[in-house]
Design a protein around this motif. Structure first.
Motif, PDB file in Angstrom:
ATOM      1  N   GLU A  73      -8.346   1.498  -1.327  1.00 63.54           N
ATOM      2  CA  GLU A  73      -7.509   2.585  -0.823  1.00 63.54           C
ATOM      3  C   GLU A  73      -7.102   3.540  -1.945  1.00 63.54           C
ATOM      4  O   GLU A  73      -7.082   4.767  -1.760  1.00 63.54           O
ATOM      5  N   LEU A 128       0.252   4.127  -2.921  1.00 63.67           N
ATOM      6  CA  LEU A 128      -0.191   5.471  -2.550  1.00 63.67           C
ATOM      7  C   LEU A 128       0.867   6.520  -2.891  1.00 63.67           C
ATOM      8  O   LEU A 128       0.534   7.625  -3.318  1.00 63.67           O
ATOM      9  N   LEU A 136       0.809  -1.213   0.000  1.00 64.43           N
ATOM     10  CA  LEU A 136       0.000   0.000   0.000  1.00 64.43           C
ATOM     11  C   LEU A 136       0.848   1.270   0.000  1.00 64.43           C
ATOM     12  O   LEU A 136       0.537   2.217  -0.742  1.00 64.43           O
ATOM     13  N   GLN A 188     -10.110   5.604  -3.144  1.00 62.51           N
ATOM     14  CA  GLN A 188     -10.409   6.621  -2.145  1.00 62.51           C
ATOM     15  C   GLN A 188      -9.394   7.754  -2.201  1.00 62.51           C
ATOM     16  O   GLN A 188      -9.754   8.930  -2.104  1.00 62.51           O
ATOM     17  N   TYR A 189      -8.111   7.406  -2.376  1.00 63.76           N
ATOM     18  CA  TYR A 189      -7.069   8.437  -2.453  1.00 63.76           C
ATOM     19  C   TYR A 189      -7.327   9.375  -3.636  1.00 63.76           C
ATOM     20  O   TYR A 189      -7.236  10.601  -3.506  1.00 63.76           O
ATOM     21  N   THR A 199      -8.244  -4.512  -1.053  1.00 61.63           N
ATOM     22  CA  THR A 199      -7.793  -3.429  -0.180  1.00 61.63           C
ATOM     23  C   THR A 199      -7.041  -2.377  -0.977  1.00 61.63           C
ATOM     24  O   THR A 199      -7.251  -1.164  -0.796  1.00 61.63           O
TER      25      THR A 199
END
Length: 278
Positions: free
Chosen positions: A122, A29, A25, A125-126, A118
């Protein structure tokens, strides 16, 4: 894929392997923060049929530690078979604290192999929170003929599990499916004809040979960048196939590949490629 007329899409390889622990992750990100167009990632399957983001179907001795924090010996890494472990067991391994020996700029931090669902949740959403365009995904299924039912399920089951996660996350329309294993691509071509497919290539067999063996023309051709020649690029243009070579990291290699005007470039250092764009 939607490359601009002047610059290819930036594909963050395993997120941004040169800067953060691969396929974690933090890597995905950070790649989004840098501004990649596409996140490239790999998936395998756990014993309880979860789709796990990992390049190998085992825990690599180069980057992972056992649940009790010990290094994994190279001679023993394949015994840590993800296909024989539940996801609860997989989460107990760390794959972020050991710096990959090939990437001295990589920031180490605690990280485990995440579930595909996941990562997708994530990252989506970011993008929305940051107000940036929704990212595209290049998802490689780590399948081999000798690995069936030992390292992963057979192609039909593997494909169904991965596509189900992509569909549930509502990202299927922004996803290209990648594979070296032509069996997986043939199955996907039959069952999910709307899904863009990319044939990955690392040998020196000619394009015509690969397409004949595959049995259809995929949307994207993904060769190792050392295989690029003017003749190959010309043939792909004639066939209207998009070119996305991998994994291009040094400034000199990036400049050389940019000259071929590919649709995208897969790199461990998206910051370096993005700097050339700016």
């Amino acid at each position: 894929m939607h490359p601009t007329s002047h610059f290819p899409e930036v594909h963050g390889h395993r997120g941004c392997r040169g800067l953060r622990p691969e396929n974690t992750l933090p890597a995905f990100l950070h790649a989004l923060q840098l501004g990649v167009n596409v996140l490239e990632l790999d998936v395998v399957i756990s014993a309880d049929k979860q789709v796990v983001v990992s390049h190998e179907p085992w825990f690599s001795a180069a980057i992972c530690r056992t649940p009790d924090g010990q290094p994994i010996l190279p001679t023993e890494q394949q015994a840590h078979n993800i296909y024989q472990l539940s996801y609860a067991e997989i989460q107990r391994y760390d794959c972020g604290l050991t710096q990959h020996p090939g990437f001295p700029e990589q920031l180490t931090l605690p990280a485990h192999k995440p579930l595909l669902r996941t990562v997708l949740a994530e990252c989506e959403q970011y993008c929305r929170r940051a107000g940036r365009p929704l990212v595209r995904y290049s998802v490689e299924l780590k399948s081999t003929a000798v690995g069936d039912n030992l390292r992963h399920p057979a192609p039909d089951v593997f494909l169904e599990l991965a596509v189900a996660e992509l569909r549930a996350a509502q990202v299927l329309e922004r996803t290209t499916l990648l594979c070296f294993d032509k069996r997986v691509l043939r199955q996907a071509h039959q069952v999910f004809p709307e899904l863009p497919l990319c044939l990955l290539v690392e040998d020196e067999q000619p394009l015509a040979w690969h397409l004949a063996e595959l049995g259809f023309q995929p949307a994207v051709y993904g060769p190792h960048f050392h295989l690029l020649t003017p003749a190959l690029v010309s043939s792909l243009r004639e066939l209207d196939m998009q070119l996305v070579p991998w994994t291009v990291n040094t400034p000199a290699d990036l400049a050389q590949v940019l000259a071929f005007k590919p649709a995208g470039i897969t790199t461990d250092y998206p910051d370096r490629l993005l700097a050339l764009r700016s």
